[in-house]
Design an enzyme around this catalytic site. Sequence first.
Site, short mmCIF file in Angstrom:
data_model
loop_
_atom_site.label_atom_id
_atom_site.label_comp_id
_atom_site.label_asym_id
_atom_site.label_seq_id
_atom_site.Cartn_x
_atom_site.Cartn_y
_atom_site.Cartn_z
N ASN A 9 -21.40 12.78 1.37
CA ASN A 9 -20.45 11.71 1.72
C ASN A 9 -21.00 10.98 2.93
O ASN A 9 -20.95 11.49 4.04
CB ASN A 9 -19.08 12.34 2.03
N TRP A 10 -21.51 9.77 2.68
CA TRP A 10 -22.14 9.02 3.79
C TRP A 10 -21.12 8.42 4.75
O TRP A 10 -21.48 7.93 5.80
CB TRP A 10 -22.98 7.88 3.22
N LYS A 11 -19.87 8.36 4.35
CA LYS A 11 -18.84 7.65 5.13
C LYS A 11 -19.34 6.22 5.43
O LYS A 11 -19.99 5.63 4.58
CB LYS A 11 -18.51 8.42 6.41
N HIS A 100 -9.58 12.17 1.17
CA HIS A 100 -10.35 12.68 2.32
C HIS A 100 -9.47 12.66 3.57
O HIS A 100 -8.64 11.76 3.75
CB HIS A 100 -11.60 11.81 2.54
N GLU A 102 -10.02 11.80 6.49
CA GLU A 102 -10.11 10.57 7.30
C GLU A 102 -9.25 9.46 6.70
O GLU A 102 -8.69 8.64 7.44
CB GLU A 102 -11.59 10.15 7.43
N GLU A 170 -11.59 21.24 2.57
CA GLU A 170 -12.22 20.78 3.81
C GLU A 170 -11.26 20.99 4.98
O GLU A 170 -10.40 20.13 5.23
CB GLU A 170 -12.55 19.29 3.70
N GLY A 176 -17.04 17.17 10.78
CA GLY A 176 -17.73 16.39 11.80
C GLY A 176 -17.65 16.98 13.19
O GLY A 176 -17.97 16.31 14.18
N SER A 216 -18.87 20.51 8.23
CA SER A 216 -20.07 20.88 9.01
C SER A 216 -21.02 21.80 8.24
O SER A 216 -21.65 22.68 8.83
CB SER A 216 -19.66 21.50 10.35
N GLY A 237 -21.02 15.84 4.86
CA GLY A 237 -20.98 14.56 5.57
C GLY A 237 -22.26 14.34 6.34
O GLY A 237 -23.28 13.91 5.80
N GLY A 238 -22.23 14.65 7.63
CA GLY A 238 -23.35 14.36 8.54
C GLY A 238 -24.71 14.79 8.00
O GLY A 238 -25.68 14.02 8.06
C1 PEP Z 1 -16.91 15.25 5.03
O1 PEP Z 1 -16.88 14.14 5.50
O2 PEP Z 1 -16.38 15.45 3.92
C2 PEP Z 1 -17.57 16.32 5.77
C3 PEP Z 1 -17.46 17.53 5.33
O3 PEP Z 1 -18.24 15.95 6.91
P1 PEP Z 1 -19.21 16.89 7.82
O4 PEP Z 1 -20.12 17.61 6.87
O5 PEP Z 1 -19.94 15.95 8.70
O6 PEP Z 1 -18.32 17.84 8.56
#
Ligand code: PEP
Length: 258
Positions: A9-11, A100, A102, A170, A176, A216, A237-238
Site C-alpha cells: 500500500n503506497w498511500k 483502511h 487512515e 491491521e 506506520g 510495520s 505500507g512503508g
Molecule cells: C498500511 O498502511 O496498511 C500499513 C500496514 O502501513 P505500515 O506497513 O507502514 O505500518
Amino acid sequence: MRRTVIAGNWKMNKTFSEAEDFFISLTDALNEKPEDEFDNLEVIVCPPAVFLELATDFSVESPLSIGGQDVSAENQGAFTGEISADMYNSIQVDYCIVGHSERRKYHSESDSLINMKIKRLLENEVTPIFCIGETLEQRENDITKEVIISQLENGLADINMEDEVIIAYEPVWAIGTGKVATPEQAQEIHQEIRNWLNYKYGKEIAENTILLYGGSMKPANELELLKQPDIDGGLIGGASLVNDTFEEMIDIALQLRG
Ligand code: PEP
C-alpha cells in the site's frame, strides 16, 4: 490451500517517474523467477489512483496484480473526485483496499459506508481488501476482540462471502509507527477472525478466506508472522515503497510458501 498474498500500500507517495522506476525493477525481478513459483503467492501493489493505468500496463506481462486504495460507495454520477468500482474493473484493477484506518480516521468512514463500498467492489468483480483493527486505547481497555467482531459484523453485513473478500487485520497502533504486533498477538486475532467466519459462514468459507496482517511489517519480522497458521500474508505500507525491501519480502514469502 489458501494462497499467500504480499500486498503493498503506497498511500500518497511517489511521483510518476518514481512509480515507473519501481515497476520496471519489480517486474524485472518477478519475471526472472520461474512462473510456477507464483502458483501459491500473489503479489499486489496498490499505488495512488493516478498511477493505476501505468501499473496495469506493467502487470500484464508479469505475475503482479494491481489494487486501488479506496473506492466510491456509489456506482456513477455527480461525485466529484470519486472513483467507482466499475472504473477499476474497466482497467484490470483486480483488488481494492477498503476501510483502511487512515480513511476511517481522516475521512470519518463508518462501518456502514465501508459495507457499501465492499458491495460495489463485489458487484464489479474487484476483490476487496477489507481492513479492520483496534486503536491503542481499545487494546489497553481490553476490548480488541469486541472491536474486531463489530467491524466484521457491520462491514460484512448482507455479504454472503461466496465472492472473495480478503481481510486485513491491521492494529492501528502498529501502522506506520514501527511498533509491530508480536506473532502471538497477531495470530490470536487472526484465529478469532477465522472462528467468527466459521460461526457466521461455515467451515469452507472460514478455511478459504485469506487473512493478512498489516502494521510495520518488514523483512526482519515478516517470517515469524507468516509462520503463524492463520496469517496468510501481509498488507505492507512503508516497506513496500523501496524496491529492495519489497522484493526481499516477496523472496521471504516465496521461501516459506512458494
Ligand atoms: C498500511 O498502511 O496498511 C500499513 C500496514 O502501513 P505500515 O506497513 O507502514 O505500518
